[in-house]
Design a protein around this motif. Structure first.
Motif, PDB file in Angstrom:
ATOM      1  N   GLU A  68      10.081   0.494  18.818  1.00  0.00           N
ATOM      2  CA  GLU A  68       9.965  -0.170  20.195  1.00  0.00           C
ATOM      3  C   GLU A  68       8.685  -1.083  20.264  1.00  0.00           C
ATOM      4  N   SER A  69       8.282  -1.090  19.013  1.00  0.00           N
ATOM      5  CA  SER A  69       6.949  -2.061  19.071  1.00  0.00           C
ATOM      6  C   SER A  69       7.227  -3.447  18.287  1.00  0.00           C
ATOM      7  N   ARG A  70       6.398  -4.453  18.714  1.00  0.00           N
ATOM      8  CA  ARG A  70       6.701  -5.626  18.052  1.00  0.00           C
ATOM      9  C   ARG A  70       5.421  -6.012  17.248  1.00  0.00           C
ATOM     10  N   GLU A  71       4.449  -4.996  17.432  1.00  0.00           N
ATOM     11  CA  GLU A  71       3.261  -5.493  16.840  1.00  0.00           C
ATOM     12  C   GLU A  71       3.021  -5.912  15.097  1.00  0.00           C
ATOM     13  N   PHE A  72       4.051  -5.079  14.625  1.00  0.00           N
ATOM     14  CA  PHE A  72       3.997  -5.287  12.992  1.00  0.00           C
ATOM     15  C   PHE A  72       5.387  -5.969  12.588  1.00  0.00           C
ATOM     16  N   VAL A  73       6.242  -6.588  13.333  1.00  0.00           N
ATOM     17  CA  VAL A  73       7.516  -7.226  12.769  1.00  0.00           C
ATOM     18  C   VAL A  73       7.134  -7.932  11.535  1.00  0.00           C
ATOM     19  N   ARG A  74       7.969  -8.155  10.482  1.00  0.00           N
ATOM     20  CA  ARG A  74       7.739  -8.885   9.272  1.00  0.00           C
ATOM     21  C   ARG A  74       6.376  -8.625   8.853  1.00  0.00           C
ATOM     22  N   ALA A  75       6.172  -7.289   8.763  1.00  0.00           N
ATOM     23  CA  ALA A  75       4.715  -6.946   8.002  1.00  0.00           C
ATOM     24  C   ALA A  75       4.735  -5.678   7.297  1.00  0.00           C
ATOM     25  N   ARG A  76       3.958  -5.440   6.232  1.00  0.00           N
ATOM     26  CA  ARG A  76       3.766  -4.437   5.703  1.00  0.00           C
ATOM     27  C   ARG A  76       2.348  -3.777   6.476  1.00  0.00           C
ATOM     28  N   VAL A  77       2.271  -2.264   6.687  1.00  0.00           N
ATOM     29  CA  VAL A  77       1.316  -1.548   7.468  1.00  0.00           C
ATOM     30  C   VAL A  77       1.038  -0.394   6.457  1.00  0.00           C
ATOM     31  N   GLY A  78      -0.498  -0.388   6.195  1.00  0.00           N
ATOM     32  CA  GLY A  78      -1.107   0.666   5.563  1.00  0.00           C
ATOM     33  C   GLY A  78      -1.451   1.746   6.548  1.00  0.00           C
ATOM     34  N   ILE A  79      -1.013   3.027   6.314  1.00  0.00           N
ATOM     35  CA  ILE A  79      -1.404   4.163   7.194  1.00  0.00           C
ATOM     36  C   ILE A  79      -2.100   5.133   6.365  1.00  0.00           C
ATOM     37  N   ALA A  80      -3.166   5.817   6.999  1.00  0.00           N
ATOM     38  CA  ALA A  80      -3.968   6.849   6.492  1.00  0.00           C
ATOM     39  C   ALA A  80      -4.950   7.461   7.253  1.00  0.00           C
ATOM     40  N   TYR A  81      -5.465   8.536   7.115  1.00  0.00           N
ATOM     41  CA  TYR A  81      -6.472   9.204   7.943  1.00  0.00           C
ATOM     42  C   TYR A  81      -7.804   8.447   7.877  1.00  0.00           C
TER      43      TYR A  81
END
Length: 207
Positions: free
Chosen positions: A194-207
């Motif tokens: 339900e978010s448009r923040e990272f549409v058509r993008a890769r997102v790195g995630i880590a602590y």
């Protein structure tokens, strides 16, 4: 929302499924091993036994869907790159725009060697690149598609309690990041529906 989850019986997939039901979504879950979901019976859940490389199974899973989550693994072979052309085609034919898929930090941009992805550079500590190459093939396919996709790219994925707080960054792994739990990865995947923040993008995630 009506959601299809592919790879629903996997580590991340099971967490995403539980969170989607908690959020009130109607879910169709495609799983090769539906017995792994036996404890998740719910009146808003339909479990379909099948394989993402089978067009008939995918059509059944996508019927009536408004968004798709893929938690498919590379499975040590080419299952991921074999399934995604079919997934993309069927989604486009049905007008399903939103896709959130779980990738790998290896396909994020390298800080050490600009112009390369992490798995192609000295930034990666992995000697084997097969999984990253599979995810890279998916990235190239999605970039040429009409879908509103997001690729969530975790690093090392331990099974540990969620912290509820983590860092994310477009195209790169958050600096110094080395781990993110399965549960917190699933939480971020759920939020992207339900978010448009990272549409058509890769997102790195880590602590």
């Amino acid at each position: 929302m009506h959601i299809t989850i592919l790879g629903a019986s996997g580590r991340v997939g099971q967490h995403v499924l539980r969170l989607a039901l908690e959020d009130g979504h109607r879910v169709k879950a495609l799983a090769r091993s539906p017995e792994k979901l036996a404890g998740m019976s719910h009146d808003r859940l339909s479990v379909i036994q099948g394989n993402a490389v089978c067009e008939k199974d995918l059509k059944a899973a996508l019927e009536g869907s408004e968004a798709v989550v893929s938690a498919l693994s590379t499975d040590g072979g080419t299952a991921l790159s074999d399934s995604f052309p079919l997934i993309v085609r069927l989604m486009e034919e049905r007008g399903i725009k939103r896709l959130v898929t779980v990738g790998t930090a290896g396909i994020l941009q390298s800080r050490l060697e600009p112009g390369k992805l992490r798995y192609q550079s000295a930034e990666s500590r992995r000697s084997l690149t097969r999984a990253a190459e599979e995810h890279h093939a998916v990235l190239r396919l999605l970039e040429s598609s009409a879908l509103d996709w997001t690729i969530v790219c975790p690093t090392y994925l331990p099974d540990e309690p969620p912290r509820g707080e983590y860092r994310t960054m477009r195209d790169y792994l958050p600096e110094g990041g080395s781990r993110i739990s399965v549960a917190d990865t699933a939480d971020f995947v759920r939020r992207q529906l339900e978010s448009r923040e990272f549409v058509r993008a890769r997102v790195g995630i880590a602590y």
